[in-house]
Motif scaffolding. Structure first.
Motif, PDB file in Angstrom:
ATOM      1  N   LEU A 141       0.839  -1.205   0.000  1.00 40.84           N
ATOM      2  CA  LEU A 141       0.000   0.000   0.000  1.00 40.84           C
ATOM      3  C   LEU A 141       0.869   1.248   0.000  1.00 40.84           C
ATOM      4  N   GLN A 142       1.887   1.252   0.848  1.00 42.81           N
ATOM      5  CA  GLN A 142       2.794   2.400   0.933  1.00 42.81           C
ATOM      6  C   GLN A 142       3.388   2.707  -0.441  1.00 42.81           C
ATOM      7  N   ARG A 143       3.880   1.695  -1.094  1.00 45.47           N
ATOM      8  CA  ARG A 143       4.544   1.895  -2.396  1.00 45.47           C
ATOM      9  C   ARG A 143       3.542   2.281  -3.487  1.00 45.47           C
ATOM     10  N   ALA A 144       2.348   1.717  -3.426  1.00 46.81           N
ATOM     11  CA  ALA A 144       1.349   1.990  -4.465  1.00 46.81           C
ATOM     12  C   ALA A 144       0.754   3.392  -4.357  1.00 46.81           C
ATOM     13  N   TYR A 145       0.588   3.892  -3.127  1.00 45.91           N
ATOM     14  CA  TYR A 145      -0.166   5.130  -2.938  1.00 45.91           C
ATOM     15  C   TYR A 145       0.644   6.310  -2.383  1.00 45.91           C
ATOM     16  N   GLN A 146       1.890   6.100  -2.051  1.00 45.44           N
ATOM     17  CA  GLN A 146       2.675   7.187  -1.453  1.00 45.44           C
ATOM     18  C   GLN A 146       2.720   8.426  -2.346  1.00 45.44           C
ATOM     19  N   ALA A 147       2.884   8.246  -3.626  1.00 52.31           N
ATOM     20  CA  ALA A 147       2.961   9.383  -4.544  1.00 52.31           C
ATOM     21  C   ALA A 147       1.654  10.174  -4.605  1.00 52.31           C
ATOM     22  N   ARG A 148       0.572   9.547  -4.148  1.00 54.49           N
ATOM     23  CA  ARG A 148      -0.738  10.217  -4.137  1.00 54.49           C
ATOM     24  C   ARG A 148      -1.067  10.795  -2.769  1.00 54.49           C
ATOM     25  N   GLY A 149      -0.069  10.839  -1.869  1.00 52.57           N
ATOM     26  CA  GLY A 149      -0.283  11.475  -0.569  1.00 52.57           C
ATOM     27  C   GLY A 149      -0.739  10.529   0.518  1.00 52.57           C
ATOM     28  N   PHE A 150      -0.183   9.334   0.562  1.00 52.85           N
ATOM     29  CA  PHE A 150      -0.559   8.327   1.553  1.00 52.85           C
ATOM     30  C   PHE A 150       0.674   7.858   2.314  1.00 52.85           C
ATOM     31  N   GLU A 151       0.501   7.591   3.606  1.00 57.25           N
ATOM     32  CA  GLU A 151       1.569   7.017   4.439  1.00 57.25           C
ATOM     33  C   GLU A 151       0.978   6.005   5.413  1.00 57.25           C
ATOM     34  N   VAL A 152       1.674   4.905   5.576  1.00 61.42           N
ATOM     35  CA  VAL A 152       1.413   3.971   6.668  1.00 61.42           C
ATOM     36  C   VAL A 152       2.302   4.423   7.824  1.00 61.42           C
ATOM     37  N   LEU A 153       1.783   4.423   9.040  1.00 64.74           N
ATOM     38  CA  LEU A 153       2.573   4.714  10.233  1.00 64.74           C
ATOM     39  C   LEU A 153       2.508   3.489  11.143  1.00 64.74           C
ATOM     40  N   GLY A 154       3.652   2.860  11.393  1.00 64.42           N
ATOM     41  CA  GLY A 154       3.700   1.642  12.201  1.00 64.42           C
ATOM     42  C   GLY A 154       4.107   1.928  13.636  1.00 64.42           C
ATOM     43  N   PHE A 155       3.309   1.429  14.577  1.00 62.87           N
ATOM     44  CA  PHE A 155       3.569   1.589  16.003  1.00 62.87           C
ATOM     45  C   PHE A 155       3.682   0.218  16.661  1.00 62.87           C
ATOM     46  N   PRO A 156       4.895  -0.285  16.863  1.00 60.12           N
ATOM     47  CA  PRO A 156       5.065  -1.573  17.538  1.00 60.12           C
ATOM     48  C   PRO A 156       4.442  -1.557  18.932  1.00 60.12           C
ATOM     49  N   CYS A 157       3.861  -2.691  19.294  1.00 61.57           N
ATOM     50  CA  CYS A 157       3.195  -2.815  20.594  1.00 61.57           C
ATOM     51  C   CYS A 157       3.402  -4.234  21.117  1.00 61.57           C
ATOM     52  N   ASP A 158       3.713  -4.329  22.402  1.00 63.86           N
ATOM     53  CA  ASP A 158       3.964  -5.638  23.023  1.00 63.86           C
ATOM     54  C   ASP A 158       2.893  -5.995  24.051  1.00 63.86           C
ATOM     55  N   GLN A 159       1.691  -5.487  23.873  1.00 61.21           N
ATOM     56  CA  GLN A 159       0.626  -5.724  24.852  1.00 61.21           C
ATOM     57  C   GLN A 159      -0.208  -6.972  24.575  1.00 61.21           C
ATOM     58  N   PHE A 160       0.027  -7.628  23.457  1.00 59.89           N
ATOM     59  CA  PHE A 160      -0.810  -8.762  23.088  1.00 59.89           C
ATOM     60  C   PHE A 160       0.047 -10.008  22.928  1.00 59.89           C
ATOM     61  N   GLY A 161       0.043 -10.869  23.917  1.00 55.53           N
ATOM     62  CA  GLY A 161       0.748 -12.140  23.851  1.00 55.53           C
ATOM     63  C   GLY A 161       2.262 -12.022  23.729  1.00 55.53           C
ATOM     64  N   HIS A 162       2.822 -10.913  24.185  1.00 55.73           N
ATOM     65  CA  HIS A 162       4.283 -10.680  24.142  1.00 55.73           C
ATOM     66  C   HIS A 162       4.828 -10.974  22.745  1.00 55.73           C
ATOM     67  N   GLN A 163       4.124 -10.413  21.729  1.00 54.78           N
ATOM     68  CA  GLN A 163       4.478 -10.703  20.343  1.00 54.78           C
ATOM     69  C   GLN A 163       5.398  -9.653  19.719  1.00 54.78           C
TER      70      GLN A 163
END
Length: 160
Positions: free
Chosen positions: A48-70
């Motif tokens: 998605l990031q690569r397909a739509y970035q030029a059209r004004g899109f960004e994915v923002l990833g927030f790692p989280c360890d609150q679910f099953g220590h994953q």
């Protein structure tokens, strides 16, 4: 009125970043984890990031360890995993809590802006996704089972 641009977060390199730098973009904010059954969604999120970035899109990833220590690793381990395994180019942030007393203020706002199934605010698992429009407002909340490919259909409409 509050919008996403009022928040800041520490990125995966340890730098505080204002989310105002993403003003006028469509954003997909995702709580991610490296050892989850949904971890392969990184591939779709990056597509998605690569397909739509030029059209004004960004994915923002927030790692989280609150679910099953994953998400047991530190930021350097997370960054390396994402880069080497999924060639992630979208912005990644430092680990955050998404629920509870120590929930990041951004996630408190996201959850109150768009409630989940049956009106609940709490995030149930990794890879819950929030779609934010160009005005900084949450327009959709997706469950972990909602694939990036499904979200791509909504993005096409929003990005024109």
């Amino acid at each position: 009125m509050t919008n996403i641009y009022d928040f800041s977060a520490r990125d995966i390199e340890g730098n505080e970043r204002s989310l105002a730098e993403f003003r006028d973009k469509v954003l997909l904010v995702v709580n991610v984890a490296s050892k989850c059954g949904f971890t392969p969604q990184y591939k779709g999120l990056e597509a998605l990031q690569r397909a739509y970035q030029a059209r004004g899109f960004e994915v923002l990833g927030f790692p989280c360890d609150q679910f099953g220590h994953q998400e047991p690793g530190d930021e350097a381990e997370i960054r390396d995993f994402c880069s080497l395994t999924y060639e992630v180019t979208f912005p990644m942030f430092a680990k955050v809590d998404v629920n509870g007393e120590r929930a990041h203020p951004l996630y408190r706002w996201l959850k109150s802006s768009k409630k989940g199934l049956l009106g609940t605010e709490g995030i149930k698992w990794n890879f819950t996704k929030f779609l934010v429009d160009r005005h900084g407002e949450v327009v959709e909340r997706y469950a972990p089972t909602d694939t990036p490919e499904k979200i791509g259909k909504d993005l096409s409409k929003m990005l024109g």
